[in-house]
Design an enzyme around this catalytic site. Structure first.
Site, mmCIF file in Angstrom:
data_model
loop_
_atom_site.group_PDB
_atom_site.id
_atom_site.type_symbol
_atom_site.label_atom_id
_atom_site.label_comp_id
_atom_site.label_asym_id
_atom_site.label_seq_id
_atom_site.Cartn_x
_atom_site.Cartn_y
_atom_site.Cartn_z
ATOM 1 C CG ASN A 37 -2.140 0.853 1.070
ATOM 2 O OD1 ASN A 37 -2.348 1.453 0.015
ATOM 3 N ND2 ASN A 37 -2.950 0.926 2.112
ATOM 4 N NE ARG A 147 -9.789 -2.345 13.306
ATOM 5 C CZ ARG A 147 -8.925 -1.681 12.528
ATOM 6 N NH1 ARG A 147 -7.705 -2.133 12.350
ATOM 7 N NH2 ARG A 147 -9.304 -0.588 11.905
ATOM 8 C CE1 TYR A 159 -5.556 2.434 10.796
ATOM 9 C CE2 TYR A 159 -6.393 1.605 12.892
ATOM 10 C CZ TYR A 159 -6.015 1.390 11.582
ATOM 11 O OH TYR A 159 -6.129 0.143 11.053
ATOM 12 C CG ASP A 209 -4.888 -1.617 14.653
ATOM 13 O OD1 ASP A 209 -3.802 -1.423 15.250
ATOM 14 O OD2 ASP A 209 -4.956 -1.839 13.417
ATOM 15 C CG HIS A 211 -2.565 1.941 12.894
ATOM 16 N ND1 HIS A 211 -1.973 2.772 11.990
ATOM 17 C CD2 HIS A 211 -2.975 0.861 12.180
ATOM 18 C CE1 HIS A 211 -2.037 2.230 10.782
ATOM 19 N NE2 HIS A 211 -2.627 1.070 10.870
ATOM 20 C CD GLU A 235 -4.309 -5.020 14.520
ATOM 21 O OE1 GLU A 235 -5.344 -5.688 14.754
ATOM 22 O OE2 GLU A 235 -4.095 -4.499 13.418
ATOM 23 C CD GLU A 261 -1.371 -3.661 10.497
ATOM 24 O OE1 GLU A 261 -2.328 -4.227 11.024
ATOM 25 O OE2 GLU A 261 -1.438 -2.535 10.001
ATOM 26 N NE ARG A 282 -3.641 -8.525 13.236
ATOM 27 C CZ ARG A 282 -3.626 -7.589 12.278
ATOM 28 N NH1 ARG A 282 -2.652 -6.689 12.229
ATOM 29 N NH2 ARG A 282 -4.578 -7.550 11.384
ATOM 30 C CD GLU A 338 -7.553 -6.456 9.529
ATOM 31 O OE1 GLU A 338 -6.400 -6.734 9.140
ATOM 32 O OE2 GLU A 338 -7.862 -5.333 9.943
ATOM 33 C CD1 TRP A 401 -2.007 7.660 10.146
ATOM 34 C CD2 TRP A 401 -1.507 5.743 9.106
ATOM 35 N NE1 TRP A 401 -3.177 7.158 9.621
ATOM 36 C CE2 TRP A 401 -2.886 5.981 8.978
ATOM 37 C CE3 TRP A 401 -0.950 4.590 8.557
ATOM 38 C CZ2 TRP A 401 -3.748 5.099 8.313
ATOM 39 C CZ3 TRP A 401 -1.786 3.717 7.877
ATOM 40 C CH2 TRP A 401 -3.170 3.967 7.759
HETATM 41 O O1 EZ4 Z 1 -3.548 0.472 8.352
HETATM 42 O O2 EZ4 Z 1 -3.743 -2.046 5.841
HETATM 43 O O3 EZ4 Z 1 -5.303 -3.895 10.970
HETATM 44 N N1 EZ4 Z 1 -5.350 -3.260 9.978
HETATM 45 C C1 EZ4 Z 1 -4.662 -2.156 9.716
HETATM 46 C C2 EZ4 Z 1 -4.806 -1.581 8.322
HETATM 47 C C3 EZ4 Z 1 -3.562 -0.841 7.857
HETATM 48 C C4 EZ4 Z 1 -3.525 -0.787 6.359
HETATM 49 C C5 EZ4 Z 1 -2.192 -0.200 5.866
HETATM 50 O O4 EZ4 Z 1 -2.039 -0.395 4.506
HETATM 51 O O5 EZ4 Z 1 -3.975 -1.651 10.573
HETATM 52 O O6 EZ4 Z 1 -5.945 -0.803 8.236
HETATM 53 CO CO CO Z 2 -3.652 -3.070 12.188
#
Ligand code: EZ4
Ligand code: CO
Length: 401
Positions: A37, A147, A159, A209, A211, A235, A261, A282, A338, A401
C-alpha cells in the site's frame, strides 16, 4: 513444465492492486498478490526488472527452490519490497501446483484443521452510540469477533474511522495529515469498551488496533485499563522495532497482544515469539514471503503458544485473501483472520469462490487458490497514485501513523 510468461498487472478498481500472473507452456496459470500500500510501483518495478526475467523457462513445480533462489540470490535480504515480490511468485506457484494436482491448495498443506476460518470485521464510527449500531450489524450477519475503533473527543479524525462509506486510508496522491493526542486517546478508549461489553455481553470477541501510537508504559496502562472488558487482542500497541519494549508491557497487563502486519520475515517475529511477548502474530501471505514463508513463521509461533491473526485489510487483494484462507484452514495454531469486504469493482476484477457464511470464511474448493485476475476488467481501472497519511502530534511533531 516451464514458465513461459509472467505479467505484472497494476489496476485500481477503487484502490491500487499489483498482481503477478504466471503462464506455463501447458496453459496452466497462477496468480500472486504483490500489493504494498502506497508503494505499489516499487514492487511492480522490482518484479518487472529483476524477477520476471529469471522466471521465464523455470520449472513451476520447484516452489522452495525458486523461493531460495530469489531470497538468497538477490544478496540484499528481507525488506517489504523484496518480500512482497517473492510472495507474489510463491503464491502464484502454489496456485499452479494446486491446479496441476487438481486440488485446492489447503489439501496440499495438510488438509482441513477446522470447519471454517473465524473472521473479525471492522466496526468504526465517530461516536460510541454509532459504533454500537455498527457492532450489532456485524453480530446480525453472524460475526463472532469485531474490531472496534471510534473517534477521540477533541481530535479532528482518528485512525480506523471512515469519513466515507468505504474505509480507505490511502486517500490522496500526496499524504494527507492527521492529528494525534495520546492523552485524549487514553482517556477515551476504556469508556468505549465498557459500553460495548455492557451492550453485547461476554460472548462477543472484541479487538482494538492502537496502530503503533503508544510507548511501552502507555501501552501497559491501556492494556491494564481494558482488562475488565476481556479483549481478544490489543493490536500494534507500540512500534515493534524495539521488541524488548514488549517485556515492559507484559509485566503490567494480561490483555493479549497482536503484532506483525508490517513484518516481512521470520526474523522480524523471532524475539516477540520466542520470548512469548505476543499472543497473535499477524504476518500475511503478501507481505511476508508468500505461503512458503508464512507457514514457517506460523510453525515457529506454534512452538511458543502464539496463534495466527493475519492482517486482511482491503489493501490486501482477493488473491491474498484466497491464499490466506488455505493457510488459515490448515495450520494447527490458527487464531483469527481479519476480513474487510472489498468493493464490488474489486470483486469483479478478482473473481473468486471463497465465501462468508455464519461468521466463517470458507476457502475455495477449486483446484489451486480459487481466485483469478480478469485482465480485461483490470485494464478498465488505471493506476492512480495514492499514499498513506502522515500523523502529527498537536504541536506538529511527526508521530507514527
Ligand atoms: O492500516 O492495511 O489492521 N489493519 C490495519 C490496516 C492498515 C492498512 C495499511 O495499509 O492496521 O488498516
Ligand atoms: Co492493524
Amino acid at each position: 513444465m516451464r514458465i513461459t510468461d509472467a505479467r505484472v498487472v497494476v489496476t485500481s478498481p477503487g484502490r491500487n492492486f499489483v498482481t503477478l500472473k504466471l503462464v506455463t507452456d501447458g496453459g496452466v496459470t497462477g496468480v500472486g498478490d504483490a500489493t504494498l500500500n502506497g508503494r505499489e510501483l516499487a514492487v511492480a518495478a522490482y518484479l518487472t526488472e529483476h524477477v520476471v526475467p529469471v522466471l521465464i523457462g523455470r520449472d513451476p513445480a520447484r516452489i522452495e527452490d525458486t523461493w531460495q533462489y530469489l531470497y538468497k540470490g538477490a544478496y540484499w535480504r528481507r525488506g517489504p519490497v523484496t518480500m512482497t515480490a517473492i510472495a507474489a511468485v510463491d503464491t502464484a506457484l502454489w496456485d499452479i501446483k494446486g491446479k496441476v494436482a487438481g486440488l485446492p491448495v489447503y489439501q496440499l498443506l495438510g488438509g482441513r484443521s477446522r470447519e471454517g476460518v473465524t473472521v473479525y470485521g471492522h466496526a468504526n464510527a465517530e461516536t460510541v452510540d454509532d459504533v454500537l449500531v455498527e457492532v450489532s450489524g456485524y453480530v446480525e450477519r453472524g460475526y463472532r469477533a469485531v474490531r472496534v475503533q471510534t473517534g477521540v473527543p477533541g481530535l479532528p479524525g482518528t485512525y480506523g474511522v471512515s469519513t466515507s462509506e468505504v474505509y480507505e486510508p490511502a486517500d490522496a496522491a500526496l499524504p494527507t495529515e492527521t492529528a494525534w493526542s495520546t492523552e485524549a486517546y487514553l482517556a477515551h478508549v476504556p469508556s468505549v469498551f465498557a459500553r460495548v461489553r455492557e451492550e453485547f455481553g461476554p460472548g462477543l470477541r472484541l479487538l482494538h488496533d492502537v496502530h503503533h501510537r503508544l510507548t511501552p508504559i502507555e501501552a501497559a496502562r491501556l492494556g491494564r485499563s481494558l482488562e475488565p472488558y476481556s479483549l481478544t487482542w490489543l493490536e500494534d500497541p507500540v512500534p515493534a522495532e524495539l521488541q524488548e519494549g514488549f517485556r515492559l508491557i507484559r509485566r503490567h497487563t494480561t490483555t493479549p497482544l497482536a503484532v506483525g502486519e508490517v513484518f516481512n520475515s521470520i526474523h522480524d517475529c523471532r524475539q516477540l515469539v520466542t520470548e512469548q511477548l505476543v499472543d497473535y502474530i499477524r504476518t500475511t501471505v503478501v507481505h511476508a514471503g508468500g505461503i512458503t514463508h508464512l507457514r514457517r513463521i506460523f510453525d515457529l509461533a506454534a512452538l511458543y503458544h502464539v496463534r495466527s491473526g493475519s492482517h486482511g485489510a482491503t489493501d490486501l487483494s482477493p488473491v491474498c485473501m484466497a491464499a490466506a484462507l488455505h493457510v488459515d484452514i490448515s495450520i494447527p495454531n490458527f487464531g483469527l483472520q481479519e476480513y474487510m469486504r472489498h468493493t464490488p469493482e474489486t470483486d469483479a476484477v478478482f473473481p473468486h469462490t471463497y465465501h462468508f457464511a455464519d461468521g466463517y470464511l470458507h476457502p475455495s474448493e477449486e483446484p489451486g487458490l480459487g481466485v483469478d485476475l480478469d485482465e480485461e476488467a483490470a485494464a478498465r481501472f488505471p493506476y492512480r497514485p495514492a499514499q498513506l497519511p502522515v500523523n502529527r502530534l498537536l504541536d506538529g511533531t511527526v508521530h507514527s501513523w
